[in-house]
Design a protein around this motif. Structure first.
Motif, short mmCIF file in Angstrom:
data_model
loop_
_atom_site.label_atom_id
_atom_site.label_comp_id
_atom_site.label_asym_id
_atom_site.label_seq_id
_atom_site.Cartn_x
_atom_site.Cartn_y
_atom_site.Cartn_z
N GLU A 82 1.04 -1.15 -0.03
CA GLU A 82 -0.10 0.51 0.08
C GLU A 82 0.99 1.16 0.02
OE1 GLU A 82 -3.45 2.05 0.17
OE2 GLU A 82 -3.43 -0.15 -0.03
N ALA A 83 2.12 1.25 0.55
CA ALA A 83 3.20 2.05 0.57
C ALA A 83 3.59 2.77 -0.06
CB ALA A 83 3.83 2.30 2.03
N ARG A 84 4.01 1.12 -1.34
CA ARG A 84 4.27 1.57 -1.80
C ARG A 84 3.18 2.01 -3.73
NH1 ARG A 84 9.99 -2.54 -2.19
NH2 ARG A 84 10.36 -0.88 -3.92
N MET A 85 2.35 2.31 -3.49
CA MET A 85 1.55 1.94 -4.93
C MET A 85 2.01 3.08 -6.17
SD MET A 85 -1.01 -0.04 -4.37
CE MET A 85 -1.95 0.25 -5.32
N ASP A 86 1.90 3.94 -6.22
CA ASP A 86 2.78 5.14 -6.85
C ASP A 86 3.73 4.44 -7.95
OD1 ASP A 86 0.67 7.06 -5.84
OD2 ASP A 86 2.71 8.28 -5.38
N GLU A 87 4.70 3.77 -6.94
CA GLU A 87 6.24 2.91 -7.86
C GLU A 87 5.55 1.39 -8.13
OE1 GLU A 87 9.95 1.08 -6.56
OE2 GLU A 87 8.86 2.03 -4.99
N LEU A 88 4.82 0.86 -7.63
CA LEU A 88 3.54 -0.36 -8.55
C LEU A 88 3.47 0.34 -9.32
CD1 LEU A 88 3.18 -3.21 -8.13
CD2 LEU A 88 0.72 -3.03 -7.12
N ALA A 89 2.21 1.45 -10.12
CA ALA A 89 1.61 1.40 -11.02
C ALA A 89 2.88 2.38 -11.95
CB ALA A 89 1.26 2.95 -10.97
N GLU A 90 3.83 2.32 -11.77
CA GLU A 90 4.85 2.72 -12.83
C GLU A 90 5.42 1.80 -13.14
OE1 GLU A 90 9.40 4.80 -12.22
OE2 GLU A 90 7.94 5.45 -11.13
N LEU A 91 5.45 0.23 -12.18
CA LEU A 91 6.36 -0.26 -12.26
C LEU A 91 5.29 -1.53 -13.43
CD1 LEU A 91 8.34 -2.71 -12.50
CD2 LEU A 91 7.08 -3.71 -10.20
N GLU A 92 3.89 -1.36 -13.35
CA GLU A 92 2.78 -2.08 -13.74
C GLU A 92 2.85 -1.84 -15.41
OE1 GLU A 92 -0.54 -2.03 -11.56
OE2 GLU A 92 0.00 -3.99 -11.67
N GLN A 93 3.09 -0.24 -14.90
CA GLN A 93 3.12 0.66 -16.72
C GLN A 93 4.69 0.21 -17.65
OE1 GLN A 93 0.49 2.54 -17.94
NE2 GLN A 93 1.56 2.28 -20.02
N GLU A 94 5.49 0.08 -17.02
CA GLU A 94 6.42 -0.04 -17.18
C GLU A 94 6.77 -1.59 -17.95
OE1 GLU A 94 10.01 0.37 -15.01
OE2 GLU A 94 10.27 2.77 -14.69
N ILE A 95 6.09 -2.72 -17.61
CA ILE A 95 5.66 -3.87 -17.74
C ILE A 95 5.11 -4.21 -19.00
CG2 ILE A 95 4.42 -5.79 -17.16
CD1 ILE A 95 5.97 -5.27 -13.70
N SER A 96 3.83 -3.29 -19.38
CA SER A 96 2.67 -3.10 -20.04
C SER A 96 3.89 -2.51 -21.44
CB SER A 96 1.70 -2.16 -19.84
OG SER A 96 0.35 -2.58 -18.88
N ASP A 97 4.20 -1.33 -21.28
CA ASP A 97 5.49 -1.28 -22.46
C ASP A 97 6.19 -2.22 -22.63
OD1 ASP A 97 3.60 1.48 -22.10
OD2 ASP A 97 5.49 2.18 -21.25
N SER A 98 6.88 -2.81 -21.84
CA SER A 98 7.70 -3.84 -21.93
C SER A 98 6.49 -4.95 -23.01
CB SER A 98 8.72 -4.28 -20.60
OG SER A 98 9.86 -5.33 -21.27
N VAL A 99 6.24 -5.64 -22.37
CA VAL A 99 5.03 -6.47 -23.01
C VAL A 99 4.98 -5.90 -24.63
CG1 VAL A 99 3.01 -8.13 -22.80
CG2 VAL A 99 4.65 -7.50 -21.38
N ARG A 100 4.35 -4.90 -24.27
CA ARG A 100 4.31 -4.22 -26.26
C ARG A 100 4.78 -4.38 -26.86
NH1 ARG A 100 1.01 -0.90 -24.60
NH2 ARG A 100 2.51 0.97 -24.21
N ASP A 101 6.50 -3.74 -26.13
CA ASP A 101 8.27 -3.84 -26.57
C ASP A 101 8.36 -5.21 -27.89
OD1 ASP A 101 7.17 -1.24 -27.13
OD2 ASP A 101 9.11 -1.02 -25.03
#
Length: 243
Positions: A82-101
């Motif tokens: 819960e304390a790292r939700m912002d970092e987790l959201a950024e990570l998931e966006q990077e994962i989505s971009d990485s998977v798309r690439d």
């Protein structure tokens, strides 16, 4: 390891996966493989030590189900997540971009592979057709050459046979005349009687008849030996008759 999981981010993502549902280590590995389309496949030596460390820190706990450790997020783990939700959201966006690439690269690789394979198959088919034509032409040329050589050999053999046949006929006729003369003159001449002349003629005709019979048969060592014995016997009987 993928750059996406640098600086402790794999640890954070493991908490995210266990928040979704309790899982055992093999499930975690399979989920990461699936989400990265098989390009990123962490080894058990990467995942299990991290799960053990999370358990040491009190962020996860486990229970054995059907012989497997099933890990569950603890309240402390939920609090850190819960304390790292912002970092987790950024990570998931990077994962989505990485998977798309990754998906785009895989698609391009597949397209290039298919194009290359199609070109190779086309060239292979072209080479096979060209090779078949060359082999066909070569086989035809070889057949024609062999046929010409065979006809030439037949002509040469026929000419040789005709020549030998002519020589053999000429030689046979010459020897027949010579034998007839030798046998006839051997018993004729000055002082010879009519009986001598008749005997010489009979012997000449006998020799000519024997040679004629021998010309139509295969003469071997055995037949020569038999003929020689017969001639010796005939000569003895003739001498006895003339005494």
């Amino acid at each position: 390891m993928s750059p996406v999981f640098g600086h402790g981010r794999l640890r954070l993502y493991l908490l995210k996966l266990l928040q979704e549902s309790p899982r055992h280590g093999y499930e975690v590995i399979r989920l990461l493989q699936d989400r990265f389309l098989g390009v990123y496949s962490p080894s058990p030596g990467t995942i299990y030590p991290r799960l053990a460390r999370l358990e040491e820190e009190g962020l996860v706990t486990h229970e054995v189900v059907a012989g497997k450790k099933v890990f569950t997020l603890t309240e402390a783990g939920r609090a850190e997540l819960e304390a790292r939700m912002d970092e987790l959201a950024e990570l998931e966006q990077e994962i989505s971009d990485s998977v798309r690439d990754i998906a785009r690269e895989v698609k391009e690789d597949v397209r290039d592979t298919v194009r290359s394979l199609r070109e190779e198959l086309t060239q292979m088919a072209r080479d096979v057709r060209q090779s078949a034509k060359q082999e066909e032409h070569s086989a035809k040329d070889e057949f024609r050459r062999a046929k010409r050589e065979q006809r030439e050999a037949w002509r040469e053999q026929k000419a040789e046979w005709q020549r030998h046949k002519h020589e053999w006929k000429h030689e046979t006729e010459r020897w027949q005349r010579e034998w007839k003369r030798i046998w006839a003159t051997g018993f004729t001449g000055p002082g010879s009687s009519a009986g001598d002349d008749r005997l010489g003629q009979l012997l000449a005709e006998f020799a000519e008849e024997v040679r004629g019979d021998a010309a139509g048969r295969q003469v071997t060592e055995e037949t020569l030996a038999a003929a020689q014995d017969a001639l010796y016997d005939a000569a003895r009987r003739i001498r006895d008759a003339l005494r």
